[in-house]
Design an enzyme around this catalytic site. Structure first.
Site, PDB file in Angstrom:
ATOM      1  N   HIS A   1       0.750  -1.095  -0.088  1.00 23.72           N
ATOM      2  CA  HIS A   1       0.018   0.269  -0.043  1.00 23.72           C
ATOM      3  C   HIS A   1       0.942   1.096   0.037  1.00 23.72           C
ATOM      4  CE1 HIS A   1      -3.538   2.476   0.652  1.00 23.72           C
ATOM      5  NE2 HIS A   1      -2.753   3.271   1.241  1.00 23.72           N
TER       6      HIS A   1
ATOM      7  N   ASN B   1      -3.107   9.446 -11.405  1.00 28.40           N
ATOM      8  CA  ASN B   1      -3.954  10.551 -10.858  1.00 28.40           C
ATOM      9  C   ASN B   1      -3.294  10.598  -9.403  1.00 28.40           C
ATOM     10  OD1 ASN B   1      -5.486  11.218 -13.014  1.00 28.40           O
ATOM     11  ND2 ASN B   1      -7.052   9.414 -12.653  1.00 28.40           N
TER      12      ASN B   1
ATOM     13  N   THR C   1      -9.458   8.481  -7.031  1.00 21.16           N
ATOM     14  CA  THR C   1     -10.811   8.054  -6.198  1.00 21.16           C
ATOM     15  C   THR C   1     -10.376   6.907  -5.257  1.00 21.16           C
ATOM     16  OG1 THR C   1     -11.303   6.887  -7.872  1.00 21.16           O
ATOM     17  CG2 THR C   1     -12.387   8.774  -7.817  1.00 21.16           C
TER      18      THR C   1
ATOM     19  N   HIS D   1      -4.524   4.216  -3.182  1.00 22.63           N
ATOM     20  CA  HIS D   1      -3.731   3.375  -3.401  1.00 22.63           C
ATOM     21  C   HIS D   1      -2.853   3.510  -4.780  1.00 22.63           C
ATOM     22  CE1 HIS D   1      -2.311  -1.078  -2.674  1.00 22.63           C
ATOM     23  NE2 HIS D   1      -1.615  -0.872  -3.715  1.00 22.63           N
TER      24      HIS D   1
ATOM     25  N   HIS E   1      -1.663   3.688  -8.395  1.00 20.66           N
ATOM     26  CA  HIS E   1      -2.092   2.819  -9.374  1.00 20.66           C
ATOM     27  C   HIS E   1      -1.826   3.795 -10.689  1.00 20.66           C
ATOM     28  CE1 HIS E   1      -5.787   5.068  -8.292  1.00 20.66           C
ATOM     29  NE2 HIS E   1      -6.202   5.236  -9.556  1.00 20.66           N
TER      30      HIS E   1
ATOM     31  N   HIS F   1      -3.013   3.597 -14.702  1.00 23.26           N
ATOM     32  CA  HIS F   1      -3.889   3.094 -15.874  1.00 23.26           C
ATOM     33  C   HIS F   1      -3.074   2.968 -16.801  1.00 23.26           C
ATOM     34  CE1 HIS F   1      -7.592   5.025 -13.507  1.00 23.26           C
ATOM     35  NE2 HIS F   1      -6.603   5.665 -13.029  1.00 23.26           N
TER      36      HIS F   1
END
Ligand code: AMP
Ligand code: ZN
Length: 114
Positions: free
Chosen positions: A46, A87, A95, A98, A100, A102
């Site tokens: 995390h 983001n 949103t 954690h 990430h 895309h």
């Protein structure tokens, strides 16, 4: 992280459509795809977001960027092209807190805000 949806995906506590997994990274199809190919790539550890990348955890970020081209090739977009987005924070529309990345592809992506 108990309330983190992506940690729950790592732990298989909620279902996901995984396309890649190794010791430190998981990738799965976005539940609300914005393009024909829309994959989310995360560290198993995390990390809240890009602001929290530091020398102690940046190795997994480098590894993610080695894995991404392999996923792109498996998804058939390595040659046609794809966009990598992360983001960070409210104004970016993050949103899930954690870290990430895309992977978006499979069509001509809009050039605004690219
Ligand atoms: P972001 O807006 O950058 O924080 O992106 C979070 C992404 O995670 C969104 O595109 C969501 O559609 C996606 N997402 C949220 N929950 C899940 C889930 N359980 N499985 C797959 N994708 C998810
Ligand atoms: Zn998490």
């Amino acid at each position: 992280m108990q309330d983190c949806v992506f940690c729950k995906i790592v732990e298989n506590m909620i279902p996901s459509n995984k396309v890649y997994e190794d010791d430190t990274v998981v990738a799965f199809r976005d539940i609300n795809p914005m393009a024909p190919v829309h994959i989310i790539v995360i560290p198993k550890e995390h990390i809240t977001g890009a602001n929290d990348i530091c020398p102690a955890n940046s190795g997994v970020v480098a590894h993610i960027f080695e894995v991404i081209p392999k996923i792109a090739a498996a998804e058939g977009v390595a040659e046609s092209g794809y966009r990598i987005i992360s983001n960070c924070g409210k104004d970016a529309g993050q949103t899930v807190s954690h870290l990430h990345f895309h992977i978006l592809g499979g069509t001509q992506l809009p050039l605004s805000l690219a």
